[in-house]
Scaffold this active site. Structure first.
Site, PDB file in Angstrom:
ATOM      1  N   SER A 228      40.910  41.004  43.394  1.00  0.00           N
ATOM      2  CA  SER A 228      41.530  41.875  44.403  1.00  0.00           C
ATOM      3  C   SER A 228      41.291  43.368  44.185  1.00  0.00           C
ATOM      4  O   SER A 228      41.598  44.156  45.077  1.00  0.00           O
ATOM      5  CB  SER A 228      43.036  41.638  44.448  1.00  0.00           C
ATOM      6  OG  SER A 228      43.324  40.702  45.445  1.00  0.00           O
TER       7      SER A 228
ATOM      8  N   LYS B  11      39.437  45.024  46.817  1.00  0.00           N
ATOM      9  CA  LYS B  11      40.093  45.465  48.063  1.00  0.00           C
ATOM     10  C   LYS B  11      40.192  46.990  48.134  1.00  0.00           C
ATOM     11  O   LYS B  11      40.165  47.575  49.214  1.00  0.00           O
ATOM     12  CB  LYS B  11      41.488  44.830  48.184  1.00  0.00           C
ATOM     13  CG  LYS B  11      41.462  43.293  48.354  1.00  0.00           C
ATOM     14  CD  LYS B  11      42.867  42.717  48.382  1.00  0.00           C
ATOM     15  CE  LYS B  11      42.976  41.276  48.851  1.00  0.00           C
ATOM     16  NZ  LYS B  11      42.729  40.228  47.874  1.00  0.00           N
TER      17      LYS B  11
ATOM     18  N   TYR C 117      34.099  38.295  51.961  1.00  0.00           N
ATOM     19  CA  TYR C 117      35.322  38.587  51.205  1.00  0.00           C
ATOM     20  C   TYR C 117      35.283  37.909  49.826  1.00  0.00           C
ATOM     21  O   TYR C 117      35.568  38.537  48.801  1.00  0.00           O
ATOM     22  CB  TYR C 117      36.545  38.110  52.010  1.00  0.00           C
ATOM     23  CG  TYR C 117      37.815  38.082  51.213  1.00  0.00           C
ATOM     24  CD1 TYR C 117      38.541  39.253  50.987  1.00  0.00           C
ATOM     25  CD2 TYR C 117      38.288  36.894  50.639  1.00  0.00           C
ATOM     26  CE1 TYR C 117      39.702  39.231  50.215  1.00  0.00           C
ATOM     27  CE2 TYR C 117      39.439  36.875  49.874  1.00  0.00           C
ATOM     28  CZ  TYR C 117      40.137  38.035  49.666  1.00  0.00           C
ATOM     29  OH  TYR C 117      41.271  38.020  48.901  1.00  0.00           O
TER      30      TYR C 117
ATOM     31  N   TYR D 101      50.647  43.576  43.915  1.00  0.00           N
ATOM     32  CA  TYR D 101      51.293  42.388  44.489  1.00  0.00           C
ATOM     33  C   TYR D 101      52.756  42.682  44.830  1.00  0.00           C
ATOM     34  O   TYR D 101      53.141  43.809  45.078  1.00  0.00           O
ATOM     35  CB  TYR D 101      51.140  41.174  43.553  1.00  0.00           C
ATOM     36  CG  TYR D 101      49.703  40.869  43.232  1.00  0.00           C
ATOM     37  CD1 TYR D 101      48.829  40.507  44.249  1.00  0.00           C
ATOM     38  CD2 TYR D 101      49.210  40.972  41.953  1.00  0.00           C
ATOM     39  CE1 TYR D 101      47.499  40.233  43.977  1.00  0.00           C
ATOM     40  CE2 TYR D 101      47.880  40.698  41.672  1.00  0.00           C
ATOM     41  CZ  TYR D 101      47.034  40.337  42.692  1.00  0.00           C
ATOM     42  OH  TYR D 101      45.724  40.083  42.421  1.00  0.00           O
TER      43      TYR D 101
ATOM     44  N   VAL E 148      43.589  38.999  40.296  1.00  0.00           N
ATOM     45  CA  VAL E 148      43.950  37.796  39.541  1.00  0.00           C
ATOM     46  C   VAL E 148      42.938  37.446  38.444  1.00  0.00           C
ATOM     47  O   VAL E 148      43.159  36.520  37.672  1.00  0.00           O
ATOM     48  CB  VAL E 148      44.190  36.557  40.451  1.00  0.00           C
ATOM     49  CG1 VAL E 148      45.390  36.743  41.346  1.00  0.00           C
ATOM     50  CG2 VAL E 148      42.947  36.194  41.239  1.00  0.00           C
TER      51      VAL E 148
END
Ligand code: GLU
Length: 322
Positions: A76, A79, A206, A258, A276
């Site tokens: 992530s 992102k 992605y 998160y 993660v």
């Protein structure tokens, strides 16, 4: 903590090496505690008892400890870079398709999307990142173009040392095979008109973005533009304007770790983005990029030793954004 702050060699540069070594020594007994992410089968094979940390001053000085040169799956953290690249392409119109509020739900939750008409809460939950990826797919002529564009972008942010950064195809494929939930989100947003490309292409790009592998030094270096008012310190180029760098930092602080972002801000006090794969990248504005990696995760999805390391870092150095 009562220890003195680390010495400052001159007005602009702190010497963080001792601090990193103290953190590593203190955390050794609990490195590996927690659970390695296993819902992506390839990630389940990563040894949990690894730890690396790096601090990259915007003048180029590197401090590092442990496995700081070992590459891992950034997951992530991609992102953050995807958002930056999409923002370069779209500008403020990006915010008509994705919000900027903490979600208060797990990163891969579907529940809010229905109530909020397919507009994801923020770009750091999976639904938001899928919309951002959709923008990259549109701007770069398809899924493969979006993949290549993000890889080239992170390499440029990481400076000359970043040329070897690669996508791990095995991890990408493993994630695609287990991407039903992400595909569900993408289809759902498409039904609201908030995903324009083909779902398969967006998911493909992605998952391959998540499968980029970098080490702590590369990631800390790649984040330095945010600490440097949007300017890539290694090339002198403006990646984003200073106000957008401020906004990226704000999103990292409020949505980057998160569903635990509030607790993380309370404990650490730095804008950060976690993944993660066990990596967490953080910035100290005006000063440095920081990255810590340790694959065993807390319940929240954040690296357990990584969160503790950053908490120790701000406690020992007495430096945070607050
Ligand atoms: N590739 C992961 C997923 O979509 C990213 C998860 C993460 O690091 O938060 O589930």
């Amino acid at each position: 903590m009562t220890s003195p702050a680390p010495r400052r060699e001159d007005n602009s540069r702190m010497d963080y090496q001792d601090t990193l070594e103290r953190i590593h020594t203190a955390l050794k007994p609990l490195i590996g505690e927690g659970k390695v992410a296993s819902y992506i089968p390839e990630l389940a094979n990563v040894a949990p008892d690894q730890f690396g940390m790096a601090v990259l001053n915007i003048d180029g000085t590197v401090f590092s400890v442990g496995d700081a040169t070992k590459r891992f799956s950034i997951q992530s953290i991609s992102k953050l870079f995807a958002l930056t690249l999409a923002f370069q392409r779209e500008g403020d119109s990006l915010w008509t398709r994705v919000g900027r509020e903490p979600s208060g739900t797990p990163f891969n939750s579907l529940v809010q999307l229905e109530a909020e008409q397919g507009i994801p809460r923020n770009p750091f939950i999976n639904a938001g990142a899928l919309v951002v990826t959709d923008m990259l797919v549109a701007h770069h002529g398809g899924g493969e173009g979006a993949q290549d564009a993000l890889l080239a972008f992170v390499r440029s942010l990481a400076g000359t040392g970043g040329t070897g950064i690669q996508i791990n195809g095995r991890v990408g494929e493993s994630e695609i095979r287990t991407s039903s939930r992400n595909a569900a989100m993408a289809h759902f947003m498409k039904s609201f008109g908030n995903l324009h490309g083909k779902v398969g292409e967006v998911i493909n790009a992605y998952c391959h973005h998540c499968a980029i592998e970098m080490n702590c030094i590369e990631l800390a270096r790649a984040a330095c533009f945010i600490a440097n008012k949007g300017v890539n310190p290694w090339s002198g180029e403006a990646v984003v304007d200073p106000s957008s760098a401020k906004r990226l930092s704000a999103l990292m602080l409020t949505c980057g770790t998160y569903d635990a972002a509030g607790d993380f801000a309370f404990r650490v006090g730095l804008p950060a983005k976690s993944g993660v794969g066990g990596g967490i990248v953080a910035i100290l504005p005006g000063e440095c990029g920081i990255c810590v990696w340790s694959p065993a995760l807390e319940e929240s999805g954040n690296s357990r030793a990584g969160s503790l390391a950053l908490e120790m870092f701000t406690s020992l150095t007495k430096r945070s954004i607050f």
